[in-house]
Design a protein around this motif. Structure first.
Motif, PDB file in Angstrom:
ATOM      1  N   HIS A 150      44.875  60.780  42.030  1.00 41.63           N
ATOM      2  CA  HIS A 150      43.666  60.021  41.696  1.00 41.63           C
ATOM      3  C   HIS A 150      43.671  59.643  40.216  1.00 41.63           C
ATOM      4  O   HIS A 150      43.264  58.537  39.854  1.00 41.63           O
ATOM      5  N   ALA A 151      44.150  60.538  39.379  1.00 41.89           N
ATOM      6  CA  ALA A 151      44.239  60.247  37.941  1.00 41.89           C
ATOM      7  C   ALA A 151      45.166  59.060  37.705  1.00 41.89           C
ATOM      8  O   ALA A 151      44.870  58.185  36.878  1.00 41.89           O
ATOM      9  N   TYR A 152      46.279  58.989  38.452  1.00 44.28           N
ATOM     10  CA  TYR A 152      47.186  57.843  38.322  1.00 44.28           C
ATOM     11  C   TYR A 152      46.494  56.549  38.725  1.00 44.28           C
ATOM     12  O   TYR A 152      46.682  55.507  38.099  1.00 44.28           O
ATOM     13  N   LYS A 153      45.660  56.599  39.763  1.00 49.89           N
ATOM     14  CA  LYS A 153      44.919  55.400  40.179  1.00 49.89           C
ATOM     15  C   LYS A 153      43.956  54.960  39.083  1.00 49.89           C
ATOM     16  O   LYS A 153      43.807  53.763  38.812  1.00 49.89           O
ATOM     17  N   LEU A 154      43.293  55.916  38.448  1.00 50.56           N
ATOM     18  CA  LEU A 154      42.368  55.593  37.367  1.00 50.56           C
ATOM     19  C   LEU A 154      43.111  54.988  36.176  1.00 50.56           C
ATOM     20  O   LEU A 154      42.647  54.016  35.569  1.00 50.56           O
ATOM     21  N   ILE A 155      44.271  55.551  35.854  1.00 49.36           N
ATOM     22  CA  ILE A 155      45.079  55.024  34.753  1.00 49.36           C
ATOM     23  C   ILE A 155      45.514  53.602  35.063  1.00 49.36           C
ATOM     24  O   ILE A 155      45.442  52.717  34.210  1.00 49.36           O
ATOM     25  N   ARG A 156      45.943  53.358  36.284  1.00 46.79           N
ATOM     26  CA  ARG A 156      46.372  52.017  36.684  1.00 46.79           C
ATOM     27  C   ARG A 156      45.217  51.025  36.527  1.00 46.79           C
ATOM     28  O   ARG A 156      45.387  49.920  36.009  1.00 46.79           O
ATOM     29  N   LYS A 157      44.017  51.437  36.937  1.00 47.72           N
ATOM     30  CA  LYS A 157      42.854  50.562  36.828  1.00 47.72           C
ATOM     31  C   LYS A 157      42.526  50.272  35.361  1.00 47.72           C
ATOM     32  O   LYS A 157      42.285  49.123  34.993  1.00 47.72           O
ATOM     33  N   MET A 158      42.533  51.305  34.521  1.00 44.88           N
ATOM     34  CA  MET A 158      42.233  51.095  33.106  1.00 44.88           C
ATOM     35  C   MET A 158      43.310  50.245  32.431  1.00 44.88           C
ATOM     36  O   MET A 158      42.997  49.376  31.606  1.00 44.88           O
ATOM     37  N   ASN A 159      44.575  50.457  32.799  1.00 39.91           N
ATOM     38  CA  ASN A 159      45.646  49.633  32.233  1.00 39.91           C
ATOM     39  C   ASN A 159      45.505  48.179  32.663  1.00 39.91           C
ATOM     40  O   ASN A 159      45.756  47.264  31.876  1.00 39.91           O
ATOM     41  N   ASP A 160      45.081  47.936  33.902  1.00 39.02           N
ATOM     42  CA  ASP A 160      44.828  46.562  34.360  1.00 39.02           C
ATOM     43  C   ASP A 160      43.717  45.919  33.533  1.00 39.02           C
ATOM     44  O   ASP A 160      43.808  44.748  33.157  1.00 39.02           O
ATOM     45  N   GLU A 161      42.665  46.692  33.249  1.00 43.32           N
ATOM     46  CA  GLU A 161      41.561  46.183  32.421  1.00 43.32           C
ATOM     47  C   GLU A 161      42.069  45.818  31.027  1.00 43.32           C
ATOM     48  O   GLU A 161      41.734  44.762  30.491  1.00 43.32           O
ATOM     49  N   LEU A 162      42.875  46.696  30.457  1.00 41.65           N
ATOM     50  CA  LEU A 162      43.411  46.444  29.109  1.00 41.65           C
ATOM     51  C   LEU A 162      44.344  45.236  29.094  1.00 41.65           C
ATOM     52  O   LEU A 162      44.306  44.417  28.172  1.00 41.65           O
ATOM     53  N   GLU A 163      45.179  45.105  30.128  1.00 42.89           N
ATOM     54  CA  GLU A 163      46.088  43.955  30.214  1.00 42.89           C
ATOM     55  C   GLU A 163      45.318  42.650  30.321  1.00 42.89           C
ATOM     56  O   GLU A 163      45.699  41.647  29.719  1.00 42.89           O
ATOM     57  N   SER A 164      44.205  42.664  31.059  1.00 42.83           N
ATOM     58  CA  SER A 164      43.408  41.437  31.198  1.00 42.83           C
ATOM     59  C   SER A 164      42.771  41.033  29.874  1.00 42.83           C
ATOM     60  O   SER A 164      42.430  39.876  29.670  1.00 42.83           O
TER      61      SER A 164
END
Length: 59
Positions: free
Chosen positions: A22-36
């Motif tokens: 679940h932590a990896y999913k959260l990291i992926r989501k936050m990284n997507d936000e940062l990339e955008s």
């Protein structure tokens, strides 16, 4: 011990009392936000500052 600028999934899982997956999913989501927003990201890690901002409102 000095904290790294990035938080890992293992640290996040302990801090939030969630599974590592679940932590990896959260990291992926936050990284997507940062990339955008135009930031460069590192897979499996997220900026500790951004993490604290999103979860605790710390700026």
């Amino acid at each position: 011990m000095e904290k790294s600028r990035f938080i890992t999934a293992e640290e996040m899982a302990k801090d939030l009392c969630v599974s590592k997956a679940h932590a990896y999913k959260l990291i992926r989501k936050m990284n997507d936000e940062l990339e955008s927003k135009g930031y460069l990201t590192i897979a499996g890690r997220v900026s500790r500052k951004y993490y604290e901002e999103r979860f605790y409102g710390v700026q």
